[in-house]
Design a protein around this motif. Structure first.
Motif: not given
Length: 211
Positions: A38-59
């Protein structure tokens, strides 16, 4: 294309799967792949958090992956709960407590000042790191009480969209003042923030994959 859906939210997974499969993709959830991160959503925008989640689960999956970060932005609350929508009540994923807090915060706000919108950032990422993010919005307003139906999750019982879908692509004014939770899946997908973001992704994906 086989795509991993980076979410542990059952309601969100149903929407992603329904819309993406209609576009011809095969969707497998991270849970089905045995991924419990469960990636930690540390972004300040929706786009930043979506990328964090996508990158982590893609790896973790090795598959093209799609992640959505979305939330409710209320005019009278200066855009809150925004990126903190899932944890508005102080802890993550308690829909009832989040709705209770929102109703309390909006208790004294008159009908004409209850404008709001749902916002979605959908990030599609390939194992090589290339990614594409598309945004979608749905305007509406906050109800005075829960308008529960047979569908929906999260803040859906409190959100009355300005339009509702007709079929899978058309829309009309929501004259019945039904909430997101009272719209059928097709009625919601045609106008929802996530549906709009995924429709934009569908448009941009062929050229993105051709790069």
């Amino acid at each position: 294309m086989k795509i991993c859906a980076a979410t542990g939210n059952a309601g969100k997974l149903r929407e992603l799967r329904r819309i993406l499969e209609a576009q011809g993709h095969e969707v497998v959830s991270q849970k089905e792949l045995g991924i419990t991160i469960e990636p930690e959503e540390t972004g300040t925008t929706f786009a930043e958090n979506a990328l964090i989640k996508a990158e982590t689960i893609c790896k973790a999956s090795g598959l093209p992956t799609i992640a959505d970060d979305s939330g409710l932005c209320v005019d009278a609350l200066d855009g809150a709960p925004g990126v903190y929508s899932a944890r508005y009540c102080g802890h993550h994923g308690d829909d009832e407590a989040n709705n209770d807090k929102l109703l309390a915060a909006m208790q004294a706000v008159p009908a004409g000042q209850r404008g709001a919108k749902f916002v979605s950032a959908v990030c599609f990422i390939l194992p090589d790191g290339r990614h594409l993010t598309c945004m979608g919005e749905c305007p509406g307003r906050i109800a005075f009480t829960r308008l529960c139906g047979d569908y929906g999750f999260g803040y859906d019982p409190l959100f009355i969209p300005a339009d509702c879908g007709v079929g899978k692509t058309d829309k009309r004014p929501n004259t019945e003042k039904r909430s997101y939770a009272q719209l059928t899946p097709d009625e919601k997908d045609a106008i929802s923030h996530r549906g709009n973001a995924l429709a934009e992704l569908e448009k941009q994906l062929p050229s993105f994959l051709g790069e």
